[in-house]
Design a protein around this motif. Structure first.
Motif, mmCIF file in Angstrom:
data_model
loop_
_atom_site.group_PDB
_atom_site.id
_atom_site.type_symbol
_atom_site.label_atom_id
_atom_site.label_comp_id
_atom_site.label_asym_id
_atom_site.label_seq_id
_atom_site.Cartn_x
_atom_site.Cartn_y
_atom_site.Cartn_z
ATOM 1 N N ASP A 10 0.851 -1.182 0.000
ATOM 2 C CA ASP A 10 0.000 0.000 0.000
ATOM 3 C C ASP A 10 0.892 1.238 0.000
ATOM 4 N N PRO A 11 0.309 2.439 -0.149
ATOM 5 C CA PRO A 11 1.145 3.649 -0.226
ATOM 6 C C PRO A 11 2.097 3.824 0.956
ATOM 7 N N LEU A 12 1.656 3.470 2.174
ATOM 8 C CA LEU A 12 2.517 3.630 3.344
ATOM 9 C C LEU A 12 3.735 2.716 3.255
ATOM 10 N N ARG A 13 3.527 1.478 2.811
ATOM 11 C CA ARG A 13 4.646 0.547 2.678
ATOM 12 C C ARG A 13 5.581 0.969 1.544
ATOM 13 N N TRP A 14 5.025 1.545 0.493
ATOM 14 C CA TRP A 14 5.867 2.079 -0.574
ATOM 15 C C TRP A 14 6.781 3.183 -0.036
ATOM 16 N N LEU A 15 6.216 4.057 0.782
ATOM 17 C CA LEU A 15 7.024 5.121 1.377
ATOM 18 C C LEU A 15 8.124 4.534 2.260
ATOM 19 N N GLY A 16 7.775 3.495 3.014
ATOM 20 C CA GLY A 16 8.770 2.853 3.855
ATOM 21 C C GLY A 16 9.898 2.236 3.033
ATOM 22 N N ALA A 17 9.536 1.562 1.932
ATOM 23 C CA ALA A 17 10.543 0.950 1.071
ATOM 24 C C ALA A 17 11.443 2.014 0.442
ATOM 25 N N LEU A 18 10.853 3.114 -0.007
ATOM 26 C CA LEU A 18 11.645 4.190 -0.597
ATOM 27 C C LEU A 18 12.563 4.835 0.443
ATOM 28 N N ALA A 19 12.077 4.937 1.680
ATOM 29 C CA ALA A 19 12.918 5.502 2.744
ATOM 30 C C ALA A 19 14.130 4.607 3.011
ATOM 31 N N VAL A 20 13.920 3.297 3.033
ATOM 32 C CA VAL A 20 15.036 2.373 3.239
ATOM 33 C C VAL A 20 16.027 2.476 2.081
ATOM 34 N N LEU A 21 15.507 2.551 0.855
ATOM 35 C CA LEU A 21 16.382 2.700 -0.309
ATOM 36 C C LEU A 21 17.172 4.002 -0.239
ATOM 37 N N ALA A 22 16.511 5.077 0.193
ATOM 38 C CA ALA A 22 17.198 6.367 0.302
ATOM 39 C C ALA A 22 18.317 6.286 1.338
ATOM 40 N N MET A 23 18.065 5.626 2.463
ATOM 41 C CA MET A 23 19.116 5.465 3.474
ATOM 42 C C MET A 23 20.285 4.663 2.924
ATOM 43 N N PHE A 24 19.975 3.614 2.173
ATOM 44 C CA PHE A 24 21.020 2.768 1.597
ATOM 45 C C PHE A 24 21.856 3.548 0.589
ATOM 46 N N ILE A 25 21.207 4.302 -0.284
ATOM 47 C CA ILE A 25 21.922 5.102 -1.279
ATOM 48 C C ILE A 25 22.762 6.171 -0.590
ATOM 49 N N PHE A 26 22.190 6.820 0.425
ATOM 50 C CA PHE A 26 22.914 7.858 1.164
ATOM 51 C C PHE A 26 24.181 7.293 1.795
ATOM 52 N N ALA A 27 24.056 6.109 2.398
ATOM 53 C CA ALA A 27 25.215 5.490 3.046
ATOM 54 C C ALA A 27 26.287 5.134 2.023
ATOM 55 N N LEU A 28 25.877 4.487 0.921
ATOM 56 C CA LEU A 28 26.851 4.109 -0.096
ATOM 57 C C LEU A 28 27.490 5.334 -0.740
ATOM 58 N N SER A 29 26.734 6.406 -0.874
ATOM 59 C CA SER A 29 27.271 7.617 -1.507
ATOM 60 C C SER A 29 28.387 8.221 -0.669
ATOM 61 N N TRP A 30 28.255 8.172 0.664
ATOM 62 C CA TRP A 30 29.329 8.691 1.508
ATOM 63 C C TRP A 30 30.570 7.802 1.441
ATOM 64 N N VAL A 31 30.359 6.494 1.377
ATOM 65 C CA VAL A 31 31.503 5.599 1.207
ATOM 66 C C VAL A 31 32.163 5.850 -0.149
ATOM 67 N N ALA A 32 31.345 6.026 -1.183
ATOM 68 C CA ALA A 32 31.885 6.314 -2.513
ATOM 69 C C ALA A 32 32.657 7.632 -2.508
ATOM 70 N N ALA A 33 32.160 8.623 -1.775
ATOM 71 C CA ALA A 33 32.870 9.901 -1.681
ATOM 72 C C ALA A 33 34.243 9.704 -1.043
ATOM 73 N N ALA A 34 34.296 8.898 0.012
ATOM 74 C CA ALA A 34 35.584 8.626 0.657
ATOM 75 C C ALA A 34 36.537 7.910 -0.291
ATOM 76 N N LEU A 35 36.016 6.943 -1.042
ATOM 77 C CA LEU A 35 36.859 6.224 -1.990
ATOM 78 C C LEU A 35 37.310 7.132 -3.130
#
Length: 264
Positions: A145-170
């Motif tokens: 449902d829309p709420l679960r979609w928002l939750g999934a997108l939030a998890v994806l955003a956290m994952f991308i944010f984390a990897l982006s900082w590691v990529a910046a360090a590399l």
């Protein structure tokens, strides 16, 4: 109206404004280089087609279509591949000399890193959305449902944010863009040794243990559970903790390495 000189702005305000300027610059570069976005989308789509139509018939993962099982893993693969380009982009800035020009201006040093990470988050959320659209066209049928979609997108955003900082360090650590691209190979490798394509229980014991205890698996299981209604268990908590820890480590490492790399 009196204008506050650039150098006299409060540090926090200056960092935010300068980060916005760097974000705008990086977004403009991305729009002028659509080939990078095309590759970010094309590779996960090709992998999706391969696993669904070439290997899918041989996969026995229980009830439900294999495409419904594999798409969450493909989405994270897309996010990892897209975040990895941040390392190459930042390394290019460092080797091309543009950072030296920025240092001659009254701007926050951290704005350069923050601008790249923010651009990576926006770009990769957009490309991830396009990959989801392609997956739906191929037969992916999420039950969220829309709420679960928002939750999934939030998890994806956290994952991308984390990897982006590691990529910046590399990207700061690498001596040139080619080396930066090689350093980020781990972003492509981890999803294959996780629950992205097959259940970890089907792997040999050593790989099974690694798949169960590496950061990508709880993120995939959380996204899969939110989109498809499968059990999540403690995966959501583990996913948040992993993403927060990786983001913090990447942020601290990127900051220290950037100061070392750009010091006089």
């Amino acid at each position: 109206m009196t204008t506050v000189p650039t150098a006299d702005r409060p540090a926090l305000l200056r960092a935010v404004q300068d980060s916005g300027t760097m974000l705008d610059r990086n977004l403009r570069h991305t729009l002028r280089s659509p080939d990078s976005m095309i590759m970010t989308i094309a590779l996960p789509v090709m992998i999706l087609l391969m696993f669904v139509y070439v290997f899918g018939g041989a996969m026995d993962i229980g009830p439900g279509a294999y495409i419904d099982y594999v798409v969450p893993g493909i989405i994270l693969l897309c996010a990892g591949f897209g975040a990895a380009t941040t390392a190459v982009s930042l390394s290019s800035d460092l080797t091309d000399g543009i950072i030296d020009r920025f240092r001659a201006m009254a701007i926050s040093r951290t704005a350069v890193l923050t601008g790249h990470v923010a651009e990576s988050l926006i770009r990769n959320m957009l490309t991830t959305g396009l990959v989801i659209v392609v997956a739906v066209a191929l037969g992916f049928r999420p039950t969220a449902d829309p709420l679960r979609w928002l939750g999934a997108l939030a998890v994806l955003a956290m994952f991308i944010f984390a990897l982006s900082w590691v990529a910046a360090a590399l990207g700061v650590l690498a001596k040139n863009p080619e080396a930066a691209s090689g350093f980020t190979f781990i972003f492509m490798f981890l999803p294959y040794v996780s629950s992205a394509f097959v259940p970890p229980e089907s792997m040999p014991s050593a790989l099974h243990w690694f798949a169960e205890h590496q950061p990508v698996t709880p993120v995939i299981e959380t996204v899969r559970g939110l989109l498809m209604g499968t059990p999540i268990g403690n995966s959501a908590l583990l996913a948040v903790l992993w993403c927060a820890g990786i983001a913090l480590a990447g942020y601290l490492a990127a900051g220290v390495l950037f100061r070392i790399r750009t010091r006089d």
